[in-house]
Design an enzyme around this catalytic site. Structure first.
Site, mmCIF file in Angstrom:
data_model
loop_
_atom_site.group_PDB
_atom_site.id
_atom_site.type_symbol
_atom_site.label_atom_id
_atom_site.label_comp_id
_atom_site.label_asym_id
_atom_site.label_seq_id
_atom_site.Cartn_x
_atom_site.Cartn_y
_atom_site.Cartn_z
ATOM 1 N N LYS A 86 0.850 -1.204 0.000
ATOM 2 C CA LYS A 86 0.000 0.000 0.000
ATOM 3 C C LYS A 86 0.884 1.251 0.000
ATOM 4 C CE LYS A 86 -3.817 2.155 2.599
ATOM 5 N NZ LYS A 86 -4.657 2.089 3.822
ATOM 6 N N SER A 161 -9.665 2.161 3.175
ATOM 7 C CA SER A 161 -8.800 2.839 2.247
ATOM 8 C C SER A 161 -7.826 1.933 1.491
ATOM 9 C CB SER A 161 -7.994 3.908 2.988
ATOM 10 O OG SER A 161 -7.139 3.322 3.944
ATOM 11 N N SER A 185 -9.738 -0.091 7.410
ATOM 12 C CA SER A 185 -9.184 0.009 6.058
ATOM 13 C C SER A 185 -8.532 -1.233 5.479
ATOM 14 C CB SER A 185 -8.167 1.143 5.999
ATOM 15 O OG SER A 185 -8.840 2.347 5.767
HETATM 16 N N1 GLN Z 1 -12.985 4.511 6.680
HETATM 17 C C1 GLN Z 1 -12.314 4.963 7.855
HETATM 18 C C2 GLN Z 1 -11.902 6.405 7.670
HETATM 19 O O1 GLN Z 1 -12.217 6.950 6.680
HETATM 20 C C3 GLN Z 1 -11.135 4.099 8.151
HETATM 21 C C4 GLN Z 1 -9.922 4.433 7.364
HETATM 22 C C5 GLN Z 1 -8.746 3.617 7.756
HETATM 23 O O2 GLN Z 1 -8.871 2.612 8.448
HETATM 24 N N2 GLN Z 1 -7.577 4.089 7.379
HETATM 25 O O3 GLN Z 1 -11.281 6.968 8.517
#
Ligand code: GLN
Length: 486
Positions: A86, A161, A185
């Site tokens: 990532k 994400s 994420s």
């Molecule tokens: N969807 C969550 C956010 O927007 C989690 C994102 C993540 O785990 N990096 O913060």
């Protein structure tokens, strides 16, 4: 409008099969890497999964593995395994954008610890994977480099994400990947793309070299096509790192062996709060079949209570944005990446660089977090959120006194269409309801594929376990994986 959706699903070989090929001489690591680059060249233009490739480094590593195999030397655990990273994790000399324009052109001078550990274990690192900007999002639509498409159905989001990390495994553009999980994420995109994703306990995996979003919540973890392979990867990247003061010295068990153990006699908790209003009926039905499969495998199922779940979304979005507002202060146009050409004065340079470099969601969060931390509001928002966070963690610990694992849906809904929620940040935040709780509590979990909707969209089950009990989560996930859920 007629749908133009296509499917690019292809299952990667297992680690065991790849290893057997290398050991017998039937496969060469260099050929394998080349075949992955061919697939990336063919499919990436449609799915937008890789942001950059690290070909030279990958091919040198593959040649090194082939040389070991030719000499008959013992091969390390991940010898020749093609892995994607990532783009919030740094690799020396390779672009690291975190999905943001503000990091355009930045080339970090060092490797993240998890990257070095993968390579020391023989993995071939193919390149950097698309993600929401600074890992903020649940659909990958917040990437400055365009959204990733879901390989199961290209009209749909892959989740976020770590959307690129999940989609790469689902489309066989990598055998396994690394993602990061702050509030879901890794687990949610794994659920949306039908792959396995692991949220390790906070402190289990070093965060050194992870571009920080919310430091008290951020975790690095693996995604793979099956539970055993994900467990193997976690074993490689876990462990204490002197470069991350929050990493734990707890010994690293043999997670793959843990995942092989039977589940008969295990106690599984079902929290009613995760099966309430807002849960898609088809997701519910698939998860209930998964629970029945666990019972058939000899588990006892009992209700557990997690009543503070209803406060989890506001709590998470206060803690995460407060920490993000501090972490993202370093992107000033001076030290990294993008600098605005409109730079007559120092202040103008900061202002324009941040205004032009950050996307709308990142700005929204910096503003929200700065507000929550400001004098006069700190006690009402940030402090209160920390108190609720503690209550949530205690609630989980009480539940784990009675059960070995807790199972829930990973997401209340199946993968949604591109553009369906991108104009409504609140709707997007609310869909994180089942994943942010474990993030706040610091416990571990696994997303395991658990059936599909009537139109073939993947459903994922979240298996949660107490701190440092990843082995337990893997065992339960493995039992779900081995059951046929239709
Ligand atoms: N969807 C969550 C956010 O927007 C989690 C994102 C993540 O785990 N990096 O913060």
């Amino acid at each position: 409008m007629p749908s133009t959706a296509e499917s690019y699903v292809e299952k990667p070989k297992t680690l065991a099969a790849l290893r057997a090929g290398l050991v017998s001489g039937a496969t060469k690591a260099t050929d394998l890497a080349a075949s992955y680059y061919d697939r990336i060249a063919a499919v990436n233009p449609r799915l937008n999964i890789y942001l950059s490739l690290t070909k030279e480094r990958a091919l040198a590593q593959a040649a090194h593995i082939d040389a070991l195999a030719a000499k008959g030397d013992p091969l390390p655990a991940l010898a020749g395994v093609p892995v994607g990273i990532k783009d919030v994790l740094v690799m020396q000399g390779a672009p690291a954008t975190a999905g943001s324009k503000i990091l355009e052109g930045y080339r970090p001078p060092y490797d993240a610890t998890c990257v070095s550990k993968l390579e020391a274990a023989g993995a071939v690192l193919l390149g950097k994977l698309n993600c929401d900007e600074f890992a903020m999002g649940s659909s990958n639509e917040n990437s400055a480099y365009g959204p990733v498409r879901n390989p199961v159905d290209t009209d749909r989001v892959p989740g976020g994400s770590s959307g690129g990390s999940a989609a790469a495994v689902a489309s066989n553009m990598a055998v396994a990947t690394l993602g990061s999980d702050t509030g879901g994420s890794i687990r949610q995109p794994a659920s949306f793309c039908g792959v396995v994703g692991v949220l390790p306990t906070y402190g289990r995996v070093s965060r050194y070299g992870l571009i920080a979003f919310a430091s008290s919540l951020d975790r690095v973890g693996p995604l793979a096509a099956n539970v055993r392979d994900a467990a193997t990867l976690l074993g490689v990247i876990a462990g204490h790192d002197p470069k991350d003061a929050t990493s734990s010295p707890a010994p690293v068990p043999d997670y793959a062996a843990e995942s092989d153990k039977p589940v008969a006699g295990m106690r599984i908790g079902i929290p009613a709060e995760y099966f309430a209003e807002g849960l898609d009926p088809e997701v519910r039905a698939a998860i209930e079949k998964g629970i029945a499969a666990l019972q058939a495998a000899g588990c006892t199922v009992k209700p557990v209570s997690l009543p503070h779940t209803k406060y989890a979304i506001p709590t998470y979005y206060l803690v995460a944005t407060a920490e993000a507002s501090a972490n993202l202060a370093r992107f000033d146009g001076v030290r990294y990446g993008y600098r605005s050409p409109q730079s007559e004065t120092l202040l103008a340079m900061y202002t324009h660089s941040r205004d032009e470099g950050f996307g709308a969601e990142v700005k929204r969060r910096i503003l929200l977090g700065t507000y929550a931390l400001s004098a006069g509001y700190y006690d009402a928002y940030y402090l209160k959120a920390q108190q609720v966070r503690r209550l949530l963690a205690e609630e989980f610990l009480r539940a784990f006194a009675d059960v070995d694992a807790i199972v829930t849906p990973t997401s209340p809904v199946p993968p949604f269409n591109l553009g369906e929620k991108s104009g409504d940040p609140l709707a997007m935040y609310l869909a994180d309801i089942y994943t942010v709780t474990a993030s706040l509590a610091g416990i571990c979990g696994v997303n395991v594929p658990c059936g599909a909707t009537s139109t073939g969209l993947p459903v994922g089950m979240q298996v949660l376990a107490a701190h440092f009990n990843e082995g337990t989560a893997f065992r339960v996930a493995r039992a779900v994986e081995e059951a046929t859920i239709e």
